[in-house]
Design a protein around this motif. Structure first.
Motif, short mmCIF file in Angstrom:
data_model
loop_
_atom_site.label_atom_id
_atom_site.label_comp_id
_atom_site.label_asym_id
_atom_site.label_seq_id
_atom_site.Cartn_x
_atom_site.Cartn_y
_atom_site.Cartn_z
N ARG A 38 54.27 62.82 -10.58
CA ARG A 38 54.17 64.10 -11.53
C ARG A 38 55.21 65.14 -11.33
N SER A 39 55.52 65.62 -11.89
CA SER A 39 57.38 66.16 -12.62
C SER A 39 57.10 67.86 -12.16
N ARG A 69 52.53 59.04 -6.37
CA ARG A 69 51.93 58.49 -5.55
C ARG A 69 50.56 57.27 -5.78
N VAL A 70 49.75 56.75 -5.03
CA VAL A 70 49.26 55.32 -5.44
C VAL A 70 48.37 55.10 -5.09
N TYR A 75 48.52 57.57 -1.63
CA TYR A 75 49.85 56.99 -0.66
C TYR A 75 50.92 57.70 -1.72
N PRO A 76 51.47 58.76 0.02
CA PRO A 76 53.34 58.58 -1.47
C PRO A 76 53.97 57.36 -1.23
N ALA A 77 54.28 56.95 -2.09
CA ALA A 77 55.16 56.18 -2.96
C ALA A 77 56.22 56.18 -1.76
N LYS A 194 60.67 66.43 0.52
CA LYS A 194 61.46 66.58 -0.30
C LYS A 194 61.44 67.10 -2.04
N ALA A 195 60.33 65.86 -2.75
CA ALA A 195 59.88 65.91 -3.96
C ALA A 195 58.93 66.86 -3.71
N GLY A 196 58.11 66.94 -2.97
CA GLY A 196 57.14 67.67 -2.97
C GLY A 196 57.11 69.11 -3.22
N ILE A 197 58.49 69.91 -2.61
CA ILE A 197 59.24 70.86 -2.98
C ILE A 197 58.72 71.81 -4.46
#
Length: 208
Positions: A38-39, A69-70, A75-77, A194-197
């Protein structure tokens, strides 16, 4: 449906098989090699890997730039990874992915359950489960970065609803922060929160 033997042999022992099944059905995948990229709030179309090596290469190509995610548990890679070279192909191996994913989800479930006051009423438990799944998908619950948050306890989760008193047999928490300083890119790779925001959270309902 996920094989019961696989759940029994690989899932975190603090979670009942029914919880694991619900978790993977709602937040995971039936394909152990699936890699979701996801971006921001959009899904990035990527080639479907057919081998663990292809999946690992895809993760490495996107880690640090996108949210990745994998596997069966999605799971958050990037969790605990400072650089892509630290990734191992066993991340997409079904048993290992279930072990890693359910261990982390058990902590998320405890965080959510504690916020609700560790309820036992049957009518509340589905809400706890739904919020735990949402927290898994976004990385946040009530403003808390759940993957990095302190585990409120290692109580046994004996039903999809509550946490018991027996300690989990978890070993060292693989999700703890690395102590080494990281660059801006490293932070994105090592901390999916951090990426999730960048994920669109506008759909999350407001709480009273």
């Amino acid at each position: 449906m996920l094989d019961a033997v696989l759940i029994h042999q690989c899932a975190d022992p603090s979670l009942k098989p029914a919880i694991v099944e619900q978790f993977i059905a709602k937040a995971g995948s039936q394909d152990p090699l699936v890699v979701t990229v996801r971006s921001g709030n959009r899904v990035v179309l990527v080639p479907k890997p057919t081998t663990p090596e292809e999946a690992l290469a895809l993760i490495r190509d996107n880690l640090g730039r996108n949210t990745v995610r994998v596997g069966l548990t999605q799971y958050p890679a990037g969790l605990g990874i400072v650089e892509a070279g630290q990734l191992k192909s066993d991340m997409v191996e079904p048993c290992e992915n279930i072990r890693m994913g359910t261990t982390l989800f058990a902590k998320v479930f405890r965080i959510v359950s504690k916020w609700y006051g560790n309820p036992t009423a049957k009518e509340v438990l589905p809400q706890v489960m739904d919020d735990a799944v949402l927290a898994w998908q976004t990385g946040y619950f009530e403003g808390v970065a759940v993957f990095r948050a302190e585990d409120p306890g290692q109580e046994k989760v004996t039903r999809p609803a509550t946490a018991g008193s027996q300690e989990s047999e978890n070993g060292a928490d693989p999700n703890e922060d690395n102590t080494a300083p990281a660059t801006a890119t490293d932070t994105v790779a090592s901390d999916p929160n951090k990426a999730g925001i960048r994920i669109d959270l506008s759909g999350i309902r407001a709480r009273p």
